[in-house]
Design a protein around this motif. Sequence first.
Motif, PDB file in Angstrom:
ATOM      1  N   PRO A 188       0.822  -1.209   0.000  1.00  0.00           N
ATOM      2  CA  PRO A 188       0.000   0.000   0.000  1.00  0.00           C
ATOM      3  C   PRO A 188       0.861   1.267   0.000  1.00  0.00           C
ATOM      4  O   PRO A 188       2.070   1.215   0.256  1.00  0.00           O
ATOM      5  CB  PRO A 188      -0.797  -0.123   1.315  1.00  0.00           C
ATOM      6  CG  PRO A 188      -0.747  -1.575   1.664  1.00  0.00           C
ATOM      7  CD  PRO A 188       0.588  -2.046   1.188  1.00  0.00           C
ATOM      8  N   PRO A 189       0.265   2.420  -0.263  1.00  0.00           N
ATOM      9  CA  PRO A 189       1.019   3.682  -0.231  1.00  0.00           C
ATOM     10  C   PRO A 189       1.603   3.953   1.154  1.00  0.00           C
ATOM     11  O   PRO A 189       0.921   3.763   2.173  1.00  0.00           O
ATOM     12  CB  PRO A 189      -0.042   4.731  -0.599  1.00  0.00           C
ATOM     13  CG  PRO A 189      -1.120   3.972  -1.302  1.00  0.00           C
ATOM     14  CD  PRO A 189      -1.137   2.614  -0.693  1.00  0.00           C
ATOM     15  N   ILE A 190       2.863   4.384   1.191  1.00  0.00           N
ATOM     16  CA  ILE A 190       3.516   4.743   2.452  1.00  0.00           C
ATOM     17  C   ILE A 190       3.165   6.197   2.765  1.00  0.00           C
ATOM     18  O   ILE A 190       3.640   7.120   2.106  1.00  0.00           O
ATOM     19  CB  ILE A 190       5.040   4.567   2.358  1.00  0.00           C
ATOM     20  CG1 ILE A 190       5.370   3.106   2.064  1.00  0.00           C
ATOM     21  CG2 ILE A 190       5.729   5.019   3.647  1.00  0.00           C
ATOM     22  CD1 ILE A 190       6.837   2.861   1.788  1.00  0.00           C
ATOM     23  N   THR A 191       2.327   6.380   3.777  1.00  0.00           N
ATOM     24  CA  THR A 191       1.807   7.713   4.098  1.00  0.00           C
ATOM     25  C   THR A 191       2.328   8.264   5.422  1.00  0.00           C
ATOM     26  O   THR A 191       2.117   9.437   5.724  1.00  0.00           O
ATOM     27  CB  THR A 191       0.272   7.680   4.156  1.00  0.00           C
ATOM     28  OG1 THR A 191      -0.131   6.652   5.080  1.00  0.00           O
ATOM     29  CG2 THR A 191      -0.320   7.386   2.784  1.00  0.00           C
ATOM     30  N   HIS A 192       3.000   7.412   6.218  1.00  0.00           N
ATOM     31  CA  HIS A 192       3.471   7.842   7.532  1.00  0.00           C
ATOM     32  C   HIS A 192       4.893   7.338   7.771  1.00  0.00           C
ATOM     33  O   HIS A 192       5.246   6.232   7.349  1.00  0.00           O
ATOM     34  CB  HIS A 192       2.556   7.316   8.641  1.00  0.00           C
ATOM     35  CG  HIS A 192       1.202   7.960   8.644  1.00  0.00           C
ATOM     36  ND1 HIS A 192       0.240   7.667   7.701  1.00  0.00           N
ATOM     37  CD2 HIS A 192       0.659   8.883   9.478  1.00  0.00           C
ATOM     38  CE1 HIS A 192      -0.842   8.384   7.946  1.00  0.00           C
ATOM     39  NE2 HIS A 192      -0.615   9.127   9.022  1.00  0.00           N
ATOM     40  N   PRO A 193       5.699   8.115   8.480  1.00  0.00           N
ATOM     41  CA  PRO A 193       7.079   7.689   8.769  1.00  0.00           C
ATOM     42  C   PRO A 193       7.121   6.592   9.822  1.00  0.00           C
ATOM     43  O   PRO A 193       6.158   6.367  10.559  1.00  0.00           O
ATOM     44  CB  PRO A 193       7.742   8.971   9.285  1.00  0.00           C
ATOM     45  CG  PRO A 193       6.623   9.785   9.830  1.00  0.00           C
ATOM     46  CD  PRO A 193       5.420   9.473   8.986  1.00  0.00           C
ATOM     47  N   ASP A 194       8.266   5.915   9.886  1.00  0.00           N
ATOM     48  CA  ASP A 194       8.481   4.864  10.866  1.00  0.00           C
ATOM     49  C   ASP A 194       9.366   5.388  11.997  1.00  0.00           C
ATOM     50  O   ASP A 194      10.233   6.228  11.776  1.00  0.00           O
ATOM     51  CB  ASP A 194       9.171   3.667  10.215  1.00  0.00           C
ATOM     52  CG  ASP A 194       9.406   2.542  11.197  1.00  0.00           C
ATOM     53  OD1 ASP A 194       8.459   1.804  11.485  1.00  0.00           O
ATOM     54  OD2 ASP A 194      10.541   2.422  11.700  1.00  0.00           O
ATOM     55  N   TYR A 195       9.138   4.874  13.204  1.00  0.00           N
ATOM     56  CA  TYR A 195       9.968   5.242  14.353  1.00  0.00           C
ATOM     57  C   TYR A 195      10.493   4.006  15.074  1.00  0.00           C
ATOM     58  O   TYR A 195      10.923   4.089  16.214  1.00  0.00           O
ATOM     59  CB  TYR A 195       9.163   6.098  15.335  1.00  0.00           C
ATOM     60  CG  TYR A 195       8.629   7.374  14.726  1.00  0.00           C
ATOM     61  CD1 TYR A 195       9.471   8.453  14.467  1.00  0.00           C
ATOM     62  CD2 TYR A 195       7.290   7.483  14.371  1.00  0.00           C
ATOM     63  CE1 TYR A 195       8.992   9.616  13.891  1.00  0.00           C
ATOM     64  CE2 TYR A 195       6.794   8.652  13.796  1.00  0.00           C
ATOM     65  CZ  TYR A 195       7.653   9.710  13.563  1.00  0.00           C
ATOM     66  OH  TYR A 195       7.166  10.863  12.982  1.00  0.00           O
TER      67      TYR A 195
END
Length: 484
Positions: free
Chosen positions: A391-398
């Motif tokens: 799916p589209p990557i819409t949020h950053p990872d932490y």
Amino acid sequence: MADDFDLDADRLREECGVFGIFGHVDAAAITALGLHALQHRGQEAAGIVSFDGTRFHSERRLGLVGDHFSKQSTMEGLMGRSAIGHVRYSTTGETILRNVQPLFAELDTGGFAVAHNGNLTNGLTLRRGLVRQGAMCQSTSDTEVVLHLTARSRRPRFIERFTEALNELEGAYAFVGLTNHELVGARDPLGIRPLVLGELDGCYILTSETCALDIIGARFVRDIENGEVVVINSRGLQSIKPSTPREARPCIFEYVYFARPDSIVHGRSVYGVRKNMGAELARESPADADLVVPVPDSGVPAALGFAQESGLPFEFGIIRNHYVGRTFIQPTQSVREVGVRMKHNANRGIVEGKRIVLIDDSIVRGTTSVKIVQMMRDAGASEVHFRISSPPITHPDYYGIDTPDRDKLLAARLNLEEMCAYIGADSLAFLSVDGIYRSMGYAKRDPLRPQFTDHCFTGEYPTRLTDVDGVPDMRQLGLLAEAG
């Protein structure tokens, strides 16, 4: 700069890889081989710490495992029957030698070396508190706080100190640690980062992926459970659950991109799942085309699945040269573009005059996708239909994946039609969120009890983000309260 023309420059960067073995006569050599198998998880630095029954020995280097740990002079210094190792891609801390793991400290209980895959979302907060209390930090890595917290515990036994330290951590982690008497492993309460148990010649192994067991001929025993701590010593293996049990939510990106295709993650073949993603993508978003072309190398299994499901021929329309390292800086644009073709080149004889379906695993900033589409058009493709097997990557990872800020993520800035125009494709489609869950055997994503950590697609973060300013998504507010 040359990286602007490197098809690998706009990838999600791997996290890290860990390996440890207890009681084997060839501990350091086996650890080096295991790290070779995990090299895809981090290419910036590598390190090994061994213990010979009296002393700890450490070798930490910038660069690839094979650049340093294939040298006899280096390996001769890593004596002992127990060792742990680490390959690194930095998500917290600079790429400098003092941040290379395993980190080591002398505690009053003895020596303690630790290697970490993941990211502590309260690591900076803990570090500030420790420094205010007088701690002297030797690195800028979040991993070091575990050493300090363990050292400051008043519990009598090392494992009690270590588990007390773990209870102060937030975020994602898979630790392997080595003391004078034992090998320890720990996995975060949600099991976001992977850790598996293996066995070789009667000796236990802890590592990030099963492919590291395969390379040394070891037997896979089981996954370390979410929230589990294992202690391995001369008496065998002990399992401890120091925190309140929670339902596992492993990282979905292990299946999309990070794990090696030949690894088995939580009982699923990574290669098989990626083929399923491609087949599901073909069912959701077919294309009227002549052939299917993968973006090498990570798009290959999904492209095979798409081709088999759609009945279209599979062809290598982009050839990757695996013997070229990092693209060096070139003085002029024309020479820079030659440098790109050293790494990736269009297979003109295959794509010329054809309507092609390009398969890739993800789009991050979109800069790579622009170049891939243009490469196909320059090679004579009549149509380029882009299909993404996640799916589209819409949020950053932490949690240990190096992603850009949200305003740099293409799917967070543009809608589907705008993204298609930006990358210059004739059509663009992503695998749906439910589609990626179907690829792993579920009917759909359970919105109340998600089966995986999938915040990059949904914005739903499963833990506190103490070190992050603000809240990336209003839906996170409820999750933070639940996390307590």
